[in-house]
Write a protein that holds these residues in place. Sequence first.
Motif, mmCIF file in Angstrom:
data_model
loop_
_atom_site.group_PDB
_atom_site.id
_atom_site.type_symbol
_atom_site.label_atom_id
_atom_site.label_comp_id
_atom_site.label_asym_id
_atom_site.label_seq_id
_atom_site.Cartn_x
_atom_site.Cartn_y
_atom_site.Cartn_z
ATOM 1 N N CYS A 563 0.967 -1.205 -0.041
ATOM 2 C CA CYS A 563 0.102 0.175 -0.014
ATOM 3 C C CYS A 563 0.782 1.233 0.148
ATOM 4 N N VAL A 564 2.008 1.203 0.936
ATOM 5 C CA VAL A 564 2.778 2.517 0.922
ATOM 6 C C VAL A 564 3.790 2.413 -0.210
ATOM 7 N N ALA A 565 4.218 1.449 -0.768
ATOM 8 C CA ALA A 565 4.987 1.424 -1.983
ATOM 9 C C ALA A 565 4.090 2.113 -3.077
ATOM 10 N N SER A 566 2.734 1.879 -3.118
ATOM 11 C CA SER A 566 1.960 2.472 -4.249
ATOM 12 C C SER A 566 1.667 4.019 -4.089
ATOM 13 N N PHE A 567 1.931 4.456 -3.043
ATOM 14 C CA PHE A 567 1.558 6.018 -2.814
ATOM 15 C C PHE A 567 2.130 6.867 -3.659
ATOM 16 N N PRO A 568 3.374 6.738 -4.064
ATOM 17 C CA PRO A 568 3.904 7.872 -5.150
ATOM 18 C C PRO A 568 3.452 7.606 -6.588
ATOM 19 N N VAL A 569 2.869 6.525 -6.915
ATOM 20 C CA VAL A 569 2.092 6.516 -8.077
ATOM 21 C C VAL A 569 0.761 6.900 -7.789
ATOM 22 N N MET A 570 -0.027 6.894 -6.746
ATOM 23 C CA MET A 570 -1.048 7.397 -6.663
ATOM 24 C C MET A 570 -1.164 8.841 -6.277
ATOM 25 N N GLN A 571 -0.127 9.453 -5.790
ATOM 26 C CA GLN A 571 0.032 10.956 -5.670
ATOM 27 C C GLN A 571 0.399 11.581 -6.964
ATOM 28 N N GLN A 580 -9.749 18.254 -12.585
ATOM 29 C CA GLN A 580 -10.589 17.707 -13.439
ATOM 30 C C GLN A 580 -11.683 17.027 -12.675
ATOM 31 N N ALA A 581 -12.685 16.521 -13.445
ATOM 32 C CA ALA A 581 -13.790 15.705 -12.679
ATOM 33 C C ALA A 581 -13.396 14.532 -12.104
ATOM 34 N N VAL A 582 -12.398 14.346 -11.450
ATOM 35 C CA VAL A 582 -12.163 13.004 -10.738
ATOM 36 C C VAL A 582 -11.515 13.155 -9.285
ATOM 37 N N ASP A 583 -12.156 12.034 -8.558
ATOM 38 C CA ASP A 583 -11.826 12.147 -7.336
ATOM 39 C C ASP A 583 -11.218 10.884 -6.672
ATOM 40 N N PHE A 584 -10.099 11.224 -5.771
ATOM 41 C CA PHE A 584 -9.392 10.044 -5.154
ATOM 42 C C PHE A 584 -9.803 9.902 -3.848
ATOM 43 N N LEU A 585 -10.317 8.715 -3.202
ATOM 44 C CA LEU A 585 -10.643 8.506 -2.125
ATOM 45 C C LEU A 585 -9.877 7.558 -1.287
ATOM 46 N N PHE A 586 -8.971 8.074 -0.591
ATOM 47 C CA PHE A 586 -8.150 7.064 0.204
ATOM 48 C C PHE A 586 -8.431 6.473 1.544
ATOM 49 N N ILE A 587 -8.901 5.472 1.446
ATOM 50 C CA ILE A 587 -9.728 4.729 2.663
ATOM 51 C C ILE A 587 -8.894 3.953 3.469
ATOM 52 N N ASN A 588 -8.611 4.560 4.683
ATOM 53 C CA ASN A 588 -7.825 3.682 5.775
ATOM 54 C C ASN A 588 -8.650 2.672 6.636
ATOM 55 N N SER A 589 -8.091 1.422 6.282
ATOM 56 C CA SER A 589 -8.818 0.321 7.067
ATOM 57 C C SER A 589 -8.059 -0.862 7.622
ATOM 58 N N TRP A 590 -8.899 -1.852 8.162
ATOM 59 C CA TRP A 590 -8.162 -2.933 8.522
ATOM 60 C C TRP A 590 -6.876 -2.763 9.454
#
Length: 682
Positions: A563-571, A580-590
């Motif tokens: 999860c953490v390793a993918s954050f640079p891609v997601m950022q 733009q008309a795009v929303d990113f929702l980062f949901i902390n769980s588990w």
Amino acid sequence: MRQFFLSAALIAALLSHASAQTKRKDDPFFKKYEKTFSKIDKKIHSLDKELVADTARMKNDTAFRNQYFRNSMVLRKQRQEMEKEFVSKYPNSMISYDLVRKQLGKSSNIDRINQSLSVLGPDVMKSAEAQEYLQEVEKMKTVSIGRVAPGFSMADTAGKMVSLSDFRGQYVLVDFWASWCGPCRAENPYVVKAFKQFRERDFTVLGVSLDKEGAREAWLKAIHDDGLKWTHVSDLKWWKNAAAQKYCVSGIPSNFLIDPNGVIIARDLRGQKLIDTLEKKLPPAKDYRAISNDILKLSKKIMEQESSAAGRTYFDEIFSKYPEAEHKQVHYAFELARYMMALAYMQDNQPAALEILGQIKYDLTRKQAVPAVAKKMMEAGRLKDAETLLLSEIAASKGPDGVVTNNDSYYIMSVNYANVLYKENRYEEGLQWIQPAAEHKYVKTNEEQALYGQLLEKNKKTQQAFDLYARLIREGKANDAVKAGLKSTWTALGKKEKEYKIFLKSLADTLTKNAANSIHELEVNYPAPIFALQTLAGKNVDLAKLKGRVVVLDFWATWCGPCVASFPVMQAAVDKYKGQAVDFLFINSWESQPEEQKRKEIVEKFAAKKGLRFDILMDTPKSGDPIKYDVIEQYKVKGIPAKFIIDKKGVVRYALTGFDGNFDASLVELSLLIDKLQKESV
């Protein structure tokens, strides 16, 4: 020579009759013996002649064969009763001793042996033969019920030494058998059934084969053919098998049920009796899944602490709460706890890391833990310590003759050792270690591929390095070192500067084209479950109000490495689609911390430490079950990171799980999915 098939019962009857013919003609009671048994022996002999005279009929005529067996068993039973009567009448005859021994056969039941011998007279029991047999009986007592099972060590199918003591803490059935033994093979289905039925109740099997030298392949084939999925050992010495001699095994199949303290509690369990005895003797099944989950949860807490000393409290809690010897079925969970503790110690640069690392025995865990600890050493500038650790592991992957016996471990450690050598500017040595690993496909991660390229460059193998860098960029597996390497090797090869950007674009176009051809594999189609959550800052986010926009959900946790390793891609994606008309929702769980305020503090500290610039939503724990969370359950997530891309109509169109570490490929893939949904009308 005529060939025919005889049943086990028939063979037993013939052997019983043959062994009854005494040779003790000088015994004072010989004439009594002859007179007693002459008539019935003639009947048995006549019946056997009938068999030998017409073997074809015996083989093909079921009615004839069944009648023979009935007659044979009647005569055999009559003779056994007559033998008992003879022994009772003439207890001081050595013929009586022979009859008792015949009836006992290869029995190892001490009570039965003592009872049978008790009817014999003192003169018989003083004989050399009886005294020799009594010595055997004394030896048998060492493996009788209630005695501590004798220890032994023997090589398994891979040549690794296995000891009976390795199974302390479990119920273990030591099963003596052989590939050539028909009754053993006939018994194996019951042992397989027992293993499957009771392995969750601290039960396992240790197979000891009495196969002989030269029969190794037959032994291995029998294990495979009969589906015997437990530990097997043998010294391939047939009846001279060391363990069989210790256990006074004179016939097979033979088995001994040993409790967690190493005490023999039953033996010679055959057929349904094996199943019934295990049902009675074994404790109720433990919920190993729940135990494993608890250990994993506590292991995560080790890494969440501010110091290794604080992490050690959770480590100690694991081994106090679940004594390892009593929970061998979840050995992998204990190994993970050691892995986490070793890393925690390394973060504090504590020497105890090596002590904990040395306790990890499971090969799969060591192949992850040793490189991780070595990497921490390199980051701390302890290159010599990392070198010593890796060379020790490399040596352990070889046999006494220096030949590699564990390819996985050898090449994984070789790649990491090449990294040490690179940092020490020992480039030629580094290439010598990493090149064989690359040829055997053990250079896998982006960092390892970049290291390989850099060592090729340093050793003037410029074209090879260039080809490697180009392939990695074309596949979306390049890091900054690879991109820099491509530029430097382009120049070193004398290629034109003005053509470099054109070449780079061709690599990017190939990456995009390949990704576009595979995105259909990620397609799903179902209404997105509606939810409303709060961000860390207290802002309410309602998915229902985001219709008309493309929404990307990313489920994650602080303890989740991918999860953490993918954050640079997601950022990078967040930055790319800003405005733009795009929303990113980062949901902390588990998260492993069920208490809401403490969990929020953990996530806030984590976000600040990692410099996360996107908003984080907090999933809500399920009512009555704090280890489960509402939204992640609604989306039926099985593993994280998990990403869902929702179209403008509120339909989940794409689902992605995991992260392979490839920044460029992941960003291209994500962009293709978002762009496609953006073009669709509401």
